[in-house]
Design an enzyme around this catalytic site. Structure first.
Site, PDB file in Angstrom:
ATOM      1  N   HIS A 111     -43.036 -49.630 -82.135  1.00 60.01           N
ATOM      2  CA  HIS A 111     -41.879 -49.044 -83.121  1.00 60.01           C
ATOM      3  C   HIS A 111     -42.605 -48.458 -84.294  1.00 60.01           C
ATOM      4  CE1 HIS A 111     -38.572 -49.527 -86.030  1.00 60.01           C
ATOM      5  NE2 HIS A 111     -37.775 -49.648 -84.793  1.00 60.01           N
ATOM      6  N   HIS A 167     -34.650 -43.280 -79.022  1.00 59.06           N
ATOM      7  CA  HIS A 167     -34.105 -44.061 -80.078  1.00 59.06           C
ATOM      8  C   HIS A 167     -32.946 -44.986 -79.504  1.00 59.06           C
ATOM      9  CE1 HIS A 167     -32.185 -45.142 -83.831  1.00 59.06           C
ATOM     10  NE2 HIS A 167     -31.461 -43.947 -84.235  1.00 59.06           N
ATOM     11  N   ASP A 222     -35.077 -53.271 -78.248  1.00 58.45           N
ATOM     12  CA  ASP A 222     -34.496 -52.652 -76.914  1.00 58.45           C
ATOM     13  C   ASP A 222     -35.096 -53.546 -75.744  1.00 58.45           C
ATOM     14  OD1 ASP A 222     -32.386 -51.451 -77.985  1.00 58.45           O
ATOM     15  OD2 ASP A 222     -33.896 -49.709 -78.511  1.00 58.45           O
TER      16      ASP A 222
HETATM   17  N1  ACO Z   1     -46.168 -47.335 -74.487  1.00 60.68           N
HETATM   18  C1  ACO Z   1     -47.500 -47.136 -74.415  1.00 60.68           C
HETATM   19  N2  ACO Z   1     -48.091 -46.524 -75.380  1.00 60.68           N
HETATM   20  C2  ACO Z   1     -47.371 -46.566 -76.325  1.00 60.68           C
HETATM   21  C3  ACO Z   1     -46.003 -46.665 -76.750  1.00 60.68           C
HETATM   22  C4  ACO Z   1     -45.208 -47.327 -75.689  1.00 60.68           C
HETATM   23  N3  ACO Z   1     -44.370 -47.917 -75.700  1.00 60.68           N
HETATM   24  N4  ACO Z   1     -45.711 -46.497 -77.949  1.00 60.68           N
HETATM   25  C5  ACO Z   1     -46.662 -46.038 -78.613  1.00 60.68           C
HETATM   26  N5  ACO Z   1     -47.648 -45.661 -77.765  1.00 60.68           N
HETATM   27  C6  ACO Z   1     -48.957 -45.422 -77.978  1.00 60.68           C
HETATM   28  C7  ACO Z   1     -49.046 -43.916 -78.181  1.00 60.68           C
HETATM   29  O1  ACO Z   1     -49.279 -43.242 -76.704  1.00 60.68           O
HETATM   30  C8  ACO Z   1     -50.341 -43.877 -79.416  1.00 60.68           C
HETATM   31  O2  ACO Z   1     -51.586 -43.889 -78.760  1.00 60.68           O
HETATM   32  P1  ACO Z   1     -52.625 -43.129 -78.999  1.00 60.68           P
HETATM   33  O3  ACO Z   1     -53.028 -43.354 -80.594  1.00 60.68           O
HETATM   34  O4  ACO Z   1     -53.859 -43.377 -78.266  1.00 60.68           O
HETATM   35  O5  ACO Z   1     -52.081 -41.588 -78.909  1.00 60.68           O
HETATM   36  C9  ACO Z   1     -50.040 -44.761 -80.153  1.00 60.68           C
HETATM   37  O6  ACO Z   1     -49.430 -46.061 -79.528  1.00 60.68           O
HETATM   38  C10 ACO Z   1     -49.050 -44.218 -81.437  1.00 60.68           C
HETATM   39  O7  ACO Z   1     -47.772 -44.089 -80.972  1.00 60.68           O
HETATM   40  P2  ACO Z   1     -46.846 -42.843 -81.632  1.00 60.68           P
HETATM   41  O8  ACO Z   1     -46.137 -41.990 -80.913  1.00 60.68           O
HETATM   42  O9  ACO Z   1     -47.878 -42.212 -82.743  1.00 60.68           O
HETATM   43  O10 ACO Z   1     -45.835 -43.874 -82.361  1.00 60.68           O
HETATM   44  P3  ACO Z   1     -44.643 -43.506 -83.094  1.00 60.68           P
HETATM   45  O11 ACO Z   1     -44.253 -44.444 -84.259  1.00 60.68           O
HETATM   46  O12 ACO Z   1     -44.475 -42.099 -83.560  1.00 60.68           O
HETATM   47  O13 ACO Z   1     -43.302 -44.044 -81.985  1.00 60.68           O
HETATM   48  C11 ACO Z   1     -41.696 -45.187 -80.741  1.00 60.68           C
HETATM   49  C12 ACO Z   1     -42.558 -44.911 -82.138  1.00 60.68           C
HETATM   50  C13 ACO Z   1     -41.021 -43.719 -80.590  1.00 60.68           C
HETATM   51  C14 ACO Z   1     -40.841 -46.159 -80.916  1.00 60.68           C
HETATM   52  C15 ACO Z   1     -42.628 -45.342 -79.434  1.00 60.68           C
HETATM   53  O14 ACO Z   1     -43.636 -46.754 -79.732  1.00 60.68           O
HETATM   54  C16 ACO Z   1     -42.120 -45.287 -78.023  1.00 60.68           C
HETATM   55  O15 ACO Z   1     -41.913 -43.998 -77.581  1.00 60.68           O
HETATM   56  N6  ACO Z   1     -41.737 -46.418 -77.580  1.00 60.68           N
HETATM   57  C17 ACO Z   1     -41.039 -46.624 -76.535  1.00 60.68           C
HETATM   58  C18 ACO Z   1     -39.572 -46.321 -76.750  1.00 60.68           C
HETATM   59  C19 ACO Z   1     -38.592 -47.119 -77.268  1.00 60.68           C
HETATM   60  O16 ACO Z   1     -38.930 -48.294 -77.180  1.00 60.68           O
HETATM   61  N7  ACO Z   1     -38.272 -46.746 -78.304  1.00 60.68           N
HETATM   62  C20 ACO Z   1     -37.115 -47.697 -79.023  1.00 60.68           C
HETATM   63  C21 ACO Z   1     -37.580 -47.887 -80.343  1.00 60.68           C
HETATM   64  S1  ACO Z   1     -36.664 -48.920 -81.317  1.00 60.68           S
HETATM   65  C22 ACO Z   1     -34.961 -48.178 -81.807  1.00 60.68           C
HETATM   66  O17 ACO Z   1     -34.686 -47.103 -81.609  1.00 60.68           O
HETATM   67  C23 ACO Z   1     -33.848 -49.225 -81.800  1.00 60.68           C
END
Ligand code: ACO
Length: 429
Positions: free
Chosen positions: A307, A268, A363
């Site tokens: 996201h 987050h 971010d």
């Molecule tokens: N890099 C690589 N792969 C990713 C990423 C990423 N940043 N984010 C999601 N994926 C992939 C997952 O591995 C998954 O792949 P799969 O279907 O093959 O298993 C698919 O995309 C869906 O991912 P989820 O985890 O289901 O997505 P969710 O909506 O739960 O997660 C989150 C959202 C937590 C933001 C995620 O994208 C992440 O971890 N990003 C990196 C951290 C980040 O930048 N956070 C900031 C968010 S913005 C904020 O808080 C202001």
């Protein structure tokens, strides 16, 4: 003729149920009537991490993640970031309308009047260890503030609530600046309420008794815009915590300590810190393809990408790129920006990211801007918290006035043991 109902047939019993639909939503409690036997508990919906469950109705922020739209109280984020100020946006979020001139002056005066900390609080901050993470200090100090303002417990008193809003918005930058100065072993600078909100923060962090000290207006404006972009984002993790704690009628300092704790996590508010670490780890443009291969192999995630809500370009990321240009025109170039731009370019063409609809989020660039402005990495989530504070407060105020809300108490699906008898220690294998 279309009806605003959903017909559900329970194939276990053959029974049919008509469930009302409002705002494309059914009420989960309407599922409870679906049962096999009279004495069954009834059906629930199962939704880990609330991916498809609305826990409140709100009039504050609209997000269309498919189209990449973000509006506060109906105003597009692009217009607010371009034309408004952070305190004006805070007013908008909290009161629902943009202020007129007198309202804005009064509001600014009230917030800036509450920037000083009680001496007990600044002394308490002295007791953190010299290398304490400033986010830990912020969380602890917010919780301690509730002990100094017991009137805040009167959450049903509108006047008292308003006062806590002034206090929280006013004092947060001072807590942040004190945490920073304490960390680097420099004396505190007391607030200067003749400066605007973000200029005062930069002054408290940087001033070293120079005769010719002035806050750079481009940098304070950049910070103001970053705060506007972070000011609210509907029911995100930390806001849900603010509402969850607020639902037990805890005071807003305690609720905000919890919200800030949720923001501390790397998925987050810790993401911009993680982005910077990632860019430093990549170190050079030629290392990007190898890094991306490891992300695709599932070794780690590309921080600042993806996201929960935006499955299109995060509109805040677009605005932030322009802020990065403004800041770097003052502070000079940053090699990490070159890596970030190249990384973004490659990822946006790569099938792995395209098929999962993973785009840069707010971010991805905010860390680079904060670093260029000279903030240490561990201050990043604190800055995020300062920007998000009016959102937390407006959501808390909305919760308190919402007659449909009760103490938040999710259900569970129990998969554990059936009842069994206790066996004494001597009889256990
Ligand atoms: N890099 C690589 N792969 C990713 C990423 C990423 N940043 N984010 C999601 N994926 C992939 C997952 O591995 C998954 O792949 P799969 O279907 O093959 O298993 C698919 O995309 C869906 O991912 P989820 O985890 O289901 O997505 P969710 O909506 O739960 O997660 C989150 C959202 C937590 C933001 C995620 O994208 C992440 O971890 N990003 C990196 C951290 C980040 O930048 N956070 C900031 C968010 S913005 C904020 O808080 C202001």
């Amino acid at each position: 003729m279309t009806e605003n109902t959903l017909t559900i047939t329970d194939n276990r019993t053959g029974s049919t149920y008509e469930i009302p639909v409002q705002n494309d939503t059914i009420r989960a409690i309407d599922l409870r009537q679906i049962r096999i036997h009279e004495d069954d508990f009834g059906m629930m919906s199962y939704d880990p991490a609330y991916t498809n469950t609305a826990s409140c109705s709100s009039r504050i922020t609209f997000v269309d993640g498919e189209k990449g739209v973000l509006r506060y109280r109906g105003y597009p984020i692009e217009q607010l970031a371009e034309q408004s100020t952070f305190l004006e946006v805070a007013y908008l979020l909290i009161y629902g309308e943009l202020p007129n001139k007198e309202q804005l002056e009064y509001w600014q005066e009230r917030v800036m009047h509450h920037t000083f900390l009680h001496q007990n609080l600044s002394k308490m901050m002295e007791s953190f260890r010299y290398d304490a993470h400033p986010m830990g200090m912020l969380i602890g100090t917010l919780a301690a503030m509730s002990t100094l303002h017991p009137d805040a417990k009167d959450v049903h008193n509108e006047k008292s609530r308003e006062k806590q809003v002034w206090r929280l918005l006013g004092k947060l930058p001072t807590v942040a600046a004190f945490a920073y100065r304490r960390r680097i072993g420099r004396p505190y600078n007391y607030p200067n309420s003749s400066l605007n909100y973000t200029a005062n923060l930069l002054y408290m962090m940087d001033y070293m008794n120079q005769d010719d000290y002035e806050v750079n207006p481009i940098l304070s404006r950049a910070l103001d815009v970053l705060f506007i972009l972070h000011a609210d984002h509907e029911q995100n993790c930390s806001t849900a915590v603010m509402r969850g704690i607020g639902s037990s009628l805890a005071d807003p300092y305690t609720a905000m300590a919890g919200a800030a704790a949720a923001l501390y996590g790397p998925l987050h508010g810790g993401a911009n810190e993680a982005v910077l670490r990632m860019l430093n780890q990549i170190a050079a443009v030629e290392n990007i393809p190898g890094y991306i291969e490891k992300v695709k192999a599932g070794e780690f995630r590309l921080m600042g990408f993806g996201h929960r809500v935006y499955k299109n370009y995060d509109p805040r990321a677009r605005i932030i790129k322009k802020v990065a240009d403004d800041v770097l025109s003052v502070t000079g170039g940053n090699p990490l920006l070159d890596i970030a731009l190249e990384l973004e370019g490659i990822a946006l063409k790569d099938e792995y990211f395209v098929s999962r609809r993973l785009y840069p989020n707010v971010d991805f660039y905010s860390g680079i801007i904060y670093q260029a402005m000279g903030f240490p990495v561990d201050m990043f989530p604190v800055l995020f918290a300062l920007g998000r504070a009016p959102g937390w407060l407006s959501q808390w105020l909305e919760l308190i006035d919402d007659t449909e809300q009760r103490i938040a108490r999710p259900r569970q699906v129990y998969l554990g043991q059936e009842e069994r008898d206790y066996s004494p220690l001597t009889q256990r294998g």
